[in-house]
Design an enzyme around this catalytic site. Structure first.
Site, mmCIF file in Angstrom:
data_model
loop_
_atom_site.group_PDB
_atom_site.id
_atom_site.type_symbol
_atom_site.label_atom_id
_atom_site.label_comp_id
_atom_site.label_asym_id
_atom_site.label_seq_id
_atom_site.Cartn_x
_atom_site.Cartn_y
_atom_site.Cartn_z
ATOM 1 N N TRP A 355 45.027 35.107 36.877
ATOM 2 C CA TRP A 355 44.366 35.202 35.575
ATOM 3 C C TRP A 355 45.305 35.793 34.523
ATOM 4 O O TRP A 355 45.118 35.568 33.326
ATOM 5 C CB TRP A 355 43.081 36.012 35.696
ATOM 6 C CG TRP A 355 43.221 37.471 35.392
ATOM 7 C CD1 TRP A 355 43.671 38.430 36.232
ATOM 8 C CD2 TRP A 355 42.904 38.120 34.162
ATOM 9 N NE1 TRP A 355 43.666 39.649 35.604
ATOM 10 C CE2 TRP A 355 43.190 39.492 34.325
ATOM 11 C CE3 TRP A 355 42.399 37.688 32.935
ATOM 12 C CZ2 TRP A 355 43.000 40.420 33.322
ATOM 13 C CZ3 TRP A 355 42.212 38.616 31.924
ATOM 14 C CH2 TRP A 355 42.504 39.963 32.118
ATOM 15 N N VAL A 359 51.710 39.624 33.810
ATOM 16 C CA VAL A 359 51.622 40.863 34.583
ATOM 17 C C VAL A 359 51.886 40.595 36.056
ATOM 18 O O VAL A 359 52.565 41.378 36.737
ATOM 19 C CB VAL A 359 50.249 41.525 34.376
ATOM 20 C CG1 VAL A 359 50.049 42.677 35.357
ATOM 21 C CG2 VAL A 359 50.116 42.036 32.951
ATOM 22 N N HIS A 360 51.368 39.489 36.575
ATOM 23 C CA HIS A 360 51.594 39.155 37.983
ATOM 24 C C HIS A 360 53.079 38.945 38.269
ATOM 25 O O HIS A 360 53.593 39.433 39.286
ATOM 26 C CB HIS A 360 50.807 37.895 38.347
ATOM 27 C CG HIS A 360 51.125 37.379 39.716
ATOM 28 N ND1 HIS A 360 50.813 38.063 40.875
ATOM 29 C CD2 HIS A 360 51.762 36.235 40.112
ATOM 30 C CE1 HIS A 360 51.225 37.365 41.923
ATOM 31 N NE2 HIS A 360 51.803 36.267 41.487
ATOM 32 N N TYR A 368 56.357 44.692 43.775
ATOM 33 C CA TYR A 368 55.929 44.253 45.108
ATOM 34 C C TYR A 368 57.120 43.896 46.003
ATOM 35 O O TYR A 368 57.259 44.427 47.123
ATOM 36 C CB TYR A 368 54.986 43.060 44.959
ATOM 37 C CG TYR A 368 54.443 42.526 46.272
ATOM 38 C CD1 TYR A 368 53.429 43.196 46.946
ATOM 39 C CD2 TYR A 368 54.937 41.343 46.819
ATOM 40 C CE1 TYR A 368 52.928 42.713 48.144
ATOM 41 C CE2 TYR A 368 54.440 40.850 48.017
ATOM 42 C CZ TYR A 368 53.444 41.543 48.670
ATOM 43 O OH TYR A 368 52.951 41.052 49.857
ATOM 44 N N HIS A 393 44.793 50.989 33.901
ATOM 45 C CA HIS A 393 43.447 50.734 33.399
ATOM 46 C C HIS A 393 42.783 52.038 32.961
ATOM 47 O O HIS A 393 42.155 52.099 31.894
ATOM 48 C CB HIS A 393 42.598 50.050 34.472
ATOM 49 C CG HIS A 393 42.768 48.564 34.522
ATOM 50 N ND1 HIS A 393 43.864 47.952 35.089
ATOM 51 C CD2 HIS A 393 41.980 47.549 34.055
ATOM 52 C CE1 HIS A 393 43.747 46.637 34.986
ATOM 53 N NE2 HIS A 393 42.616 46.369 34.357
ATOM 54 N N TYR A 455 28.714 59.001 24.964
ATOM 55 C CA TYR A 455 27.554 59.397 24.160
ATOM 56 C C TYR A 455 27.109 60.814 24.516
ATOM 57 O O TYR A 455 26.835 61.643 23.629
ATOM 58 C CB TYR A 455 26.409 58.409 24.393
ATOM 59 C CG TYR A 455 25.096 58.832 23.803
ATOM 60 C CD1 TYR A 455 24.830 58.658 22.447
ATOM 61 C CD2 TYR A 455 24.107 59.413 24.598
ATOM 62 C CE1 TYR A 455 23.619 59.050 21.901
ATOM 63 C CE2 TYR A 455 22.888 59.809 24.072
ATOM 64 C CZ TYR A 455 22.658 59.626 22.722
ATOM 65 O OH TYR A 455 21.469 60.023 22.181
#
Length: 464
Positions: A355, A359-360, A368, A393, A455
């Site tokens: 996707w 980045v992969h 890797y 993230h 919140y």
């Protein structure tokens, strides 16, 4: 006399042909209905025998061994009509939801309000100033590589400078976002995203130049690239550095204008749908979350799943197709494989590999495979990749929101057992459905958690 005899013979032949034609099927009725009244000399012959045999075959071969179309063994795969039906039902159901939203809340779209997401003070642009400071880190990396190519720095010294430069590149903008109150969450997230992209690019820049020096196949002067080329790499839609990028022959103006129009259109659409559809659902979800009403929380989660997923799909198209193709066309960058067919993913691993191709490629090339070469197993190396992704993230969410809840980190790490379960027990369409469910349900759950905590941490304290 001869002419008259020939004329009479010709007339008789035409009449005989007319009588024969009258024996053919009329108005779609079967030929057998007329066989009883046909003369023997017409029914006879080789042609009539063939017709009789074909009629007997048609009467006897009514059935044969075959599968139903909806059975997988039939080999049938043309479901275009069902796909169109799904699209029509999706449009109608969402149209009803949108009409219900308008009747309940009215028109909530306010483009001017978006500016406040980036700026508290129109005369102060702290996030933009933070982005401008990025140039200092670029210049340090280029200067270090030039000294290494000349032999002025040893590899150890160059490595320490690069590590220090990239460590400051991660910590400095985070500290500024946390300490400067005038930086909004959206502005801080945008600045940190650009710093994260720069971090990955300069890491690749460092690695590729080191590999070239180790191989000793590139002359020293070719490694000291011009500053303009480095900035071309910084703006190019890739995270992996190369000494020579593939280039397209020319800029296609029609293609460029189409991508620009898509960028502008989807930007407005994303903002409008977020204000009109997402915000009311999130606001109505605060009370069930505070009361820990499980049934109402589930109902709000399912209500949020549809608009959240729709916006995510629009963002994917806006960023990975429109924006990145626009940038690539403007820079004549040749490699346009920014995504693959992730929508056909039958495993979670295949989705994460396809996707987001830039980045992969970076993870595969700089993280890797180096771990594999150092002797780590595939499972450990894959887990390390997910750990790195989970860190970034959480970095891009917790720091701009100025709170640390680890929802994004745990969500990314949960992909490891999910990938094992889907790959082990589900195959084909079932695996693809499991991937879609994880995308549709997982993201709105994280959104609700972060919005609720934000919140509670800010607005409820202000109200008290």
């Amino acid at each position: 006399m001869a002419d008259s005899s020939a004329t009479e013979a010709s007339t008789r032949r035409r009449r005989a042909a007319g009588r024969s034609a009258s024996l053919l099927p009329v108005n779609g009725q079967p030929e057998a209905a007329f066989l009883g009244s046909a003369p023997a000399n017409v029914r006879g012959g080789r042609g009539q025998a063939k017709r009789d045999r074909s009629l007997e075959t048609a009467r006897s071969d009514c059935h044969r061994t075959q599968e139903s179309l909806l059975s997988s063994a039939s080999g049938y795969n043309n479901y275009r009509g069902i796909l169109n039906w799904c699209v029509v039902m999706l449009v109608l159901s969402n149209a009803r939801l949108f009409l219900e939203n308008l009747l309940r809340y009215g028109i909530l779209v306010d483009p001017i309000q978006v500016i406040s997401l980036f700026l508290h003070d129109p005369y102060s642009w702290p996030a933009l100033c933070l982005v401008i400071v990025e140039n200092m880190f670029i210049l340090v990396a280029v200067y270090t590589e030039r000294q290494l190519s000349k032999g002025s720095f040893s590899e150890r010294v160059g490595f320490l400078i690069h590590c220090t430069n990239m460590a400051i590149m991660i910590t400095f903008p985070a500290a500024v976002v946390l300490l400067v109150p005038s930086i909004t969450p959206v502005g801080g997230a945008s600045a940190l995203s650009l710093y994260t992209i720069l971090f990955l690019k300069l890491y690749s820049y460092k690695d590729v130049n080191r590999w070239c020096r180790e191989l000793s196949t590139i002359k020293v002067k070719k490694l000291a690239r011009s500053l303009s080329y480095i900035y071309y790499f910084i703006f190019a839609p890739t995270l992996c550095y190369e000494l020579n990028f593939p280039r397209s022959p020319k800029i296609r103006m029609a293609f460029l204008i189409r991508r620009l129009f898509e960028m502008l259109f989807f930007t407005q659409l994303l903002v409008a749908l977020t204000q009109q559809w997402m915000v009311p659902i999130i606001q109505s979800s605060m009370k069930p979350l505070e009361d820990m009403d499980l049934s109402r929380m589930t109902e709000r989660l399912l209500r949020l799943a549809v608009p959240n997923h729709l916006l995510w799909l629009m963002f994917f198209y806006w960023f990975f197709h429109s924006s990145m193709n626009f940038t690539a066309e403007l820079l004549r960058f040749g490699d346009r494989q920014f995504y693959n067919d992730w929508w056909n993913s039958e495993t979670v691993t295949y989705f994460w590999q396809n996707w987001n191709i830039p980045v992969h490629k970076w993870c595969l090339r700089h993280f890797y495979k180096p771990l594999l070469r150092k002797g780590f197993s595939k499972i450990v190396s894959q887990s390390a990749v997910f750990l790195l992704s989970a860190f970034f993230h959480e970095y891009l969410l917790s720091v701009p929101l100025r709170m640390f809840r680890l929802w994004a980190f745990m969500g990314m790490m949960a992909q490891l057992p999910l990938a094992w379960l889907v790959g082990r027990f589900l195959r084909g369409n079932y695996g693809n459905a499991a991937v879609w469910i994880s995308l549709i349900i997982g993201q709105p759950f994280a959104v609700l958690m972060y919005v609720h905590d934000y919140y509670v941490l800010h607005y409820r304290q202000e109200a008290e």
